[in-house]
Design an enzyme around this catalytic site. Structure first.
Site, short mmCIF file in Angstrom:
data_model
loop_
_atom_site.label_atom_id
_atom_site.label_comp_id
_atom_site.label_asym_id
_atom_site.label_seq_id
_atom_site.Cartn_x
_atom_site.Cartn_y
_atom_site.Cartn_z
N TYR A 117 -0.51 4.60 9.17
CA TYR A 117 0.47 4.52 10.26
C TYR A 117 1.58 3.55 9.84
O TYR A 117 1.32 2.42 9.43
CB TYR A 117 -0.18 4.02 11.55
CG TYR A 117 0.77 4.09 12.73
CD1 TYR A 117 0.87 5.25 13.48
CD2 TYR A 117 1.60 3.01 13.05
CE1 TYR A 117 1.77 5.34 14.53
CE2 TYR A 117 2.50 3.09 14.10
CZ TYR A 117 2.58 4.26 14.84
OH TYR A 117 3.48 4.35 15.87
N GLN A 179 -0.33 9.30 19.81
CA GLN A 179 -0.40 10.72 19.43
C GLN A 179 -0.43 10.89 17.91
O GLN A 179 -1.13 11.78 17.39
CB GLN A 179 0.75 11.51 20.06
CG GLN A 179 2.14 11.09 19.69
CD GLN A 179 2.69 9.96 20.56
OE1 GLN A 179 1.95 9.27 21.24
NE2 GLN A 179 4.00 9.79 20.53
N ASN A 202 1.98 -1.19 17.44
CA ASN A 202 2.04 -1.95 18.69
C ASN A 202 0.67 -1.99 19.35
O ASN A 202 -0.33 -1.51 18.79
CB ASN A 202 3.11 -1.36 19.62
CG ASN A 202 2.79 0.06 20.06
OD1 ASN A 202 1.66 0.53 19.99
ND2 ASN A 202 3.80 0.78 20.52
N GLN A 247 9.69 -15.46 10.87
CA GLN A 247 8.51 -14.76 11.38
C GLN A 247 8.56 -14.58 12.90
O GLN A 247 8.04 -13.59 13.43
CB GLN A 247 7.25 -15.53 10.99
CG GLN A 247 6.96 -15.48 9.50
CD GLN A 247 6.81 -14.06 8.98
OE1 GLN A 247 5.94 -13.30 9.42
NE2 GLN A 247 7.68 -13.67 8.07
N HIS A 250 9.70 -11.22 14.64
CA HIS A 250 8.86 -10.03 14.76
C HIS A 250 8.78 -9.54 16.20
O HIS A 250 8.77 -8.34 16.46
CB HIS A 250 7.45 -10.33 14.26
CG HIS A 250 7.28 -10.10 12.79
ND1 HIS A 250 7.20 -8.85 12.23
CD2 HIS A 250 7.16 -10.98 11.75
CE1 HIS A 250 7.04 -8.95 10.92
NE2 HIS A 250 7.02 -10.23 10.60
N GLU A 317 -2.54 -15.69 10.23
CA GLU A 317 -2.32 -14.50 9.41
C GLU A 317 -1.59 -14.89 8.12
O GLU A 317 -2.00 -14.50 7.02
CB GLU A 317 -1.49 -13.49 10.21
CG GLU A 317 -1.13 -12.23 9.43
CD GLU A 317 -0.18 -11.32 10.19
OE1 GLU A 317 0.06 -10.20 9.70
OE2 GLU A 317 0.35 -11.73 11.25
N HIS A 318 -0.48 -15.61 8.26
CA HIS A 318 0.29 -16.11 7.12
C HIS A 318 0.21 -17.64 7.14
O HIS A 318 0.43 -18.26 8.17
CB HIS A 318 1.76 -15.73 7.22
CG HIS A 318 2.00 -14.27 7.49
ND1 HIS A 318 2.27 -13.79 8.76
CD2 HIS A 318 2.00 -13.20 6.66
CE1 HIS A 318 2.44 -12.48 8.69
NE2 HIS A 318 2.29 -12.09 7.44
N ASP A 351 5.76 -10.05 2.79
CA ASP A 351 5.97 -8.96 3.75
C ASP A 351 6.62 -7.75 3.10
O ASP A 351 6.39 -6.61 3.53
CB ASP A 351 6.87 -9.44 4.90
CG ASP A 351 6.12 -10.24 5.94
OD1 ASP A 351 4.88 -10.23 5.92
OD2 ASP A 351 6.78 -10.89 6.78
N HIS A 410 -44.39 4.97 7.14
CA HIS A 410 -43.84 4.35 5.94
C HIS A 410 -44.97 4.06 4.94
O HIS A 410 -44.85 4.33 3.74
CB HIS A 410 -43.13 3.04 6.29
CG HIS A 410 -41.75 3.20 6.84
ND1 HIS A 410 -41.50 3.85 8.01
CD2 HIS A 410 -40.54 2.78 6.35
CE1 HIS A 410 -40.20 3.83 8.25
NE2 HIS A 410 -39.59 3.19 7.26
#
Length: 433
Positions: A117, A179, A202, A247, A250, A317-318, A351, A410
């Site tokens: 995606y 979708q 998103n 950053q 974003h 994250e960073h 990035d 077993h």
């Protein structure tokens, strides 16, 4: 530790509302297939054109772009590919003799199909196409589908189409949002049903991936992007401020954090940030302004160890270290999605172009997972083989442990091998009885 600025909000949404809306779309597309997916594309993407991007459209996208942009995309693609190839070299098969006659091993097998995606709402995320499709290709995935939101009357922007084609997408869908995710997950429009779905999106895309997990694999459930800068007395306040705002643009709910041992530097950054925000174009300015006002934090610490402890607790994250003795930080820090060492690098390099993947864990998930890599597209499976001599001690121990656990079936699979492979043992056991 002292907060000079504390977040007024946390990056939370009305998840129940989002989840219900996403579940409805996923269910309808699962039942009604392509027809339902087309209806949602028309409603949300404002798109009623062809869903599958043709080879002619791929060629047209390449012809449309200026040479310098294509060269830049190739530069980034080559760097990401080389890094992914180095990762692949660490995914090795092996075999080991556990005991005489018993050999076991592992194999690395790529998944057969992957869906990538690529966001395309406010921004044309060329870099996301590079990060996801290239990495899947290097991992050896045999069928790669990619989708991205089309622009009304235009389709997916030419730069994204060109990048998807360059990186190796076998099929490209003019479809975004839930979708698009559902089309790939269910194998619609000629897509081979995905084994794994990756890529940022998103909150609706993230929720769709969360709901589908189990039916298919996913890279991670990601929230808003976040970033932390660690700065000591050696840091440049202008670079720190620029990196934070770089950053924050974003989105309105993208947290940025400064952790510093220098009160004067922290104060200078607080002065510079509003000026940098106001110099941004729209919509970047509004996003950065909201993120800084509501989600940004500045934390003053006593020393490097306290700064490292705060960073590990936040698990950003960073994580960008602009401080002395970078090797110490590399060895000390334990929780981050990707680490940027020194003022000569910046999160934007990662990035866009430098090589390591930018699909990374957010919202503290770096405490327990890393980002997208070739390993996400591969299965580490195991195998074993035994001689009859090795089977004897294995069967004897297995039968005893199985009966201890109450698992008679077993135990009997072990017993029957002892009887068939070692009949003299069975006779001895009867005489002992």
């Amino acid at each position: 530790m002292k907060y000079l600025k504390r977040a007024a909000r946390t990056a939370e949404a009305d998840q129940s509302e989002v989840s219900a809306a996403v579940q409805k779309i996923l269910s309808e597309i699962k039942i009604n297939g392509e027809a339902a997916a087309r209806c949602y594309a028309k409603e949300f993407d404002k798109w009623d054109g062809e869903i599958v991007v043709s080879q002619e459209q791929r060629k047209a996208a390449a012809a449309f772009l200026p040479d310098q942009l294509k060269a830049d995309i190739h530069f980034a693609h080559d760097n990401v590919r080389r890094f992914a190839e180095a990762q692949l070299a660490t995914a090795t098969d092996f075999a080991v003799e556990i005991l005489p006659g018993l050999t076991a091993g592992q194999k690395q097998i790529p998944v057969s199909s992957a869906g990538c995606y690529v966001p395309g709402g406010r921004y044309s995320h060329v870099a996301s196409a590079i990060m996801t499709i290239t990495t899947a290709k290097v991992a050896g995935v045999s069928h790669i589908a990619a989708c991205s939101p089309p622009r009304p009357g235009v389709g997916i922007p030419a730069a994204i189409v060109y990048t998807m084609d360059l990186c190796g997408a076998d099929i490209i869908l003019n479809m975004g949002g839930v979708q698009g995710v559902a089309a790939i997950a269910n194998g619609l429009f000629g897509v081979r049903k995905a084994d794994i779905l990756v890529g940022p999106g998103n909150q609706y895309v993230a929720e769709a991936k969360r709901i589908l997990f189990g039916q298919i694999g996913i890279d991670m459930v990601a929230g808003p992007t976040d970033s932390m800068v660690i700065a000591d007395t050696t840091a440049d306040a202008e670079l720190v401020a620029a990196d934070l705002i770089g950053q924050a643009e974003h989105g309105w709910n993208s947290p940025v954090w400064l952790v510093s041992s220098d009160a004067a530097l922290a104060a200078r950054v607080m002065t510079l940030v509003p000026e940098l925000i106001e110099a941004l174009p729209q919509p970047n300015r509004d996003s950065a302004r909201a993120a800084w006002a509501d989600f940004a934090e500045i934390i003053l610490c006593a020393d490097a160890e306290e700064m490292a402890t705060v960073a590990d607790d936040y698990a950003p994250e960073h994580l960008h270290v602009q401080a002395d003795d970078l090797d110490w930080w590399l060895n000390r820090l334990r929780a981050y999605g990707s680490l940027f060492l020194g003022e000569e690098t910046t999160v934007a390099f990662g990035d866009k172009t430098s090589g390591p993947n930018h699909v990374l864990p957010t919202s503290g998930a770096a405490r327990y997972t890393g980002g997208l890599s070739v390993h996400k597209f591969m299965k580490t499976v195991t195998w074993q083989r035994a001689t009859r001599a090795a089977a004897r001690p294995l069967a004897e121990a297995t039968a005893r442990i199985s009966r201890l656990e109450g698992m008679e079936g077993h135990a009997r699979t072990a017993d029957i091998r002892l009887t068939k492979f070692f009949p003299s043992r069975a006779s001895t056991k009867r005489r002992e009885c």
